[in-house]
Scaffold this motif. Structure first.
Motif, mmCIF file in Angstrom:
data_model
loop_
_atom_site.group_PDB
_atom_site.id
_atom_site.type_symbol
_atom_site.label_atom_id
_atom_site.label_comp_id
_atom_site.label_asym_id
_atom_site.label_seq_id
_atom_site.Cartn_x
_atom_site.Cartn_y
_atom_site.Cartn_z
ATOM 1 N N LYS A 201 0.828 -1.203 0.000
ATOM 2 C CA LYS A 201 0.000 0.000 0.000
ATOM 3 C C LYS A 201 0.860 1.250 0.000
ATOM 4 C CE LYS A 201 -3.900 2.199 2.197
ATOM 5 N NZ LYS A 201 -4.909 2.133 3.235
ATOM 6 N N ASP A 202 1.919 1.224 0.807
ATOM 7 C CA ASP A 202 2.801 2.373 0.859
ATOM 8 C C ASP A 202 3.475 2.598 -0.496
ATOM 9 O OD1 ASP A 202 4.096 4.543 2.211
ATOM 10 O OD2 ASP A 202 5.927 3.327 2.207
ATOM 11 N N GLU A 203 3.959 1.511 -1.100
ATOM 12 C CA GLU A 203 4.592 1.626 -2.407
ATOM 13 C C GLU A 203 3.580 2.087 -3.462
ATOM 14 O OE1 GLU A 203 6.455 -2.046 -3.422
ATOM 15 O OE2 GLU A 203 7.654 -2.081 -1.597
ATOM 16 N N GLN B 172 2.829 5.715 -3.008
ATOM 17 C CA GLN B 172 3.932 6.542 -3.507
ATOM 18 C C GLN B 172 3.890 6.604 -5.029
ATOM 19 O OE1 GLN B 172 7.524 4.943 -1.855
ATOM 20 N NE2 GLN B 172 7.085 5.671 0.203
ATOM 21 N N LEU B 173 3.684 5.454 -5.669
ATOM 22 C CA LEU B 173 3.593 5.430 -7.124
ATOM 23 C C LEU B 173 2.387 6.236 -7.589
ATOM 24 C CD1 LEU B 173 4.649 4.422 -9.832
ATOM 25 C CD2 LEU B 173 3.270 2.364 -9.522
ATOM 26 N N GLN C 63 8.582 8.153 -19.419
ATOM 27 C CA GLN C 63 9.831 8.877 -19.193
ATOM 28 C C GLN C 63 9.705 9.823 -18.008
ATOM 29 O OE1 GLN C 63 10.383 10.730 -23.023
ATOM 30 N NE2 GLN C 63 11.618 9.034 -23.838
ATOM 31 N N GLN C 64 8.624 10.585 -17.977
ATOM 32 C CA GLN C 64 8.435 11.540 -16.885
ATOM 33 C C GLN C 64 8.238 10.825 -15.554
ATOM 34 O OE1 GLN C 64 5.558 14.610 -17.661
ATOM 35 N NE2 GLN C 64 6.544 15.214 -19.581
ATOM 36 N N LEU C 65 7.522 9.704 -15.563
ATOM 37 C CA LEU C 65 7.335 8.933 -14.337
ATOM 38 C C LEU C 65 8.676 8.382 -13.858
ATOM 39 C CD1 LEU C 65 5.384 7.839 -12.222
ATOM 40 C CD2 LEU C 65 4.990 5.867 -13.719
ATOM 41 N N GLY C 66 9.478 7.894 -14.791
ATOM 42 C CA GLY C 66 10.815 7.411 -14.432
ATOM 43 C C GLY C 66 11.656 8.503 -13.808
ATOM 44 N N GLN C 67 11.584 9.697 -14.360
ATOM 45 C CA GLN C 67 12.328 10.828 -13.796
ATOM 46 C C GLN C 67 11.836 11.151 -12.395
ATOM 47 O OE1 GLN C 67 11.772 13.928 -16.679
ATOM 48 N NE2 GLN C 67 13.172 13.002 -18.176
#
Length: 170
Positions: free
Chosen positions: A99-101, A104-105, A153-157
């Protein structure tokens, strides 16, 4: 000229199934079917029966479905259902850990511009095809592919930085 009741009985099941293919929800398909027949009833006097009634009803139903799928209410519902499905599928102990992960995502995804956020959610979480997303958003498949790539890409950044995206949220 056919009676409205005859048209309703003859084409009702067909229209419900058609609406279901768009919405994947029986309740919403039934609601959209009611709206379709209501629209037909209101415009029945204008209908000249030059075309087949089935074709006319089909067009009304498809337009109602597309309007619904393009609505913000539908997109919000899909996101909420996605969250409920993810929670329901997991073991309770694993749920607490993940849930925490997930939060955060989710928080990182929420920071993406809407045009990238929605394609990521529809593609990765709802398992929609590129073609389905393009149809829903009213854009080309290449546009959807570009938004997926840029969104990733933006999510990875964001995940690398652990920070927020600069710029407006649109």
């Amino acid at each position: 000229m056919q009676k409205f009741e005859d048209i309703l009985h003859t084409h009702g099941d067909y229209i419900v199934r058609l609406c279901y293919t768009y919405t994947k929800e029986w309740q919403m398909a039934e609601d959209l079917t009611q709206e379709t027949f209501l629209r037909f009833y209101e415009a029945q006097e204008k209908f000249r029966y030059e075309a087949d009634v089935k074709t006319y009803l089909y067009r009304i139903a498809v337009n109602r479905c597309k309007t619904y799928l393009a609505s913000w209410r539908y997109k919000q519902t899909q996101l909420m259902q996605l969250g409920q499905k993810l929670i329901a599928k997991e073991d309770v102990a694993l749920q607490v850990e993940q849930k925490d992960e997930s939060m955060q995502l989710y928080e990182k995804i929420k920071k993406l511009p809407v045009k990238y956020r929605e394609v990521l959610v529809f593609y990765h979480y709802l398992d929609w095809t590129i073609a389905q997303i393009a149809q829903l958003l009213g854009c080309s498949e290449n546009t959807v592919k570009t938004r997926l790539r840029r969104g990733r890409q933006q999510l990875g950044q964001l995940l690398e930085k652990g920070g927020a995206m600069d710029g407006p949220d649109y």
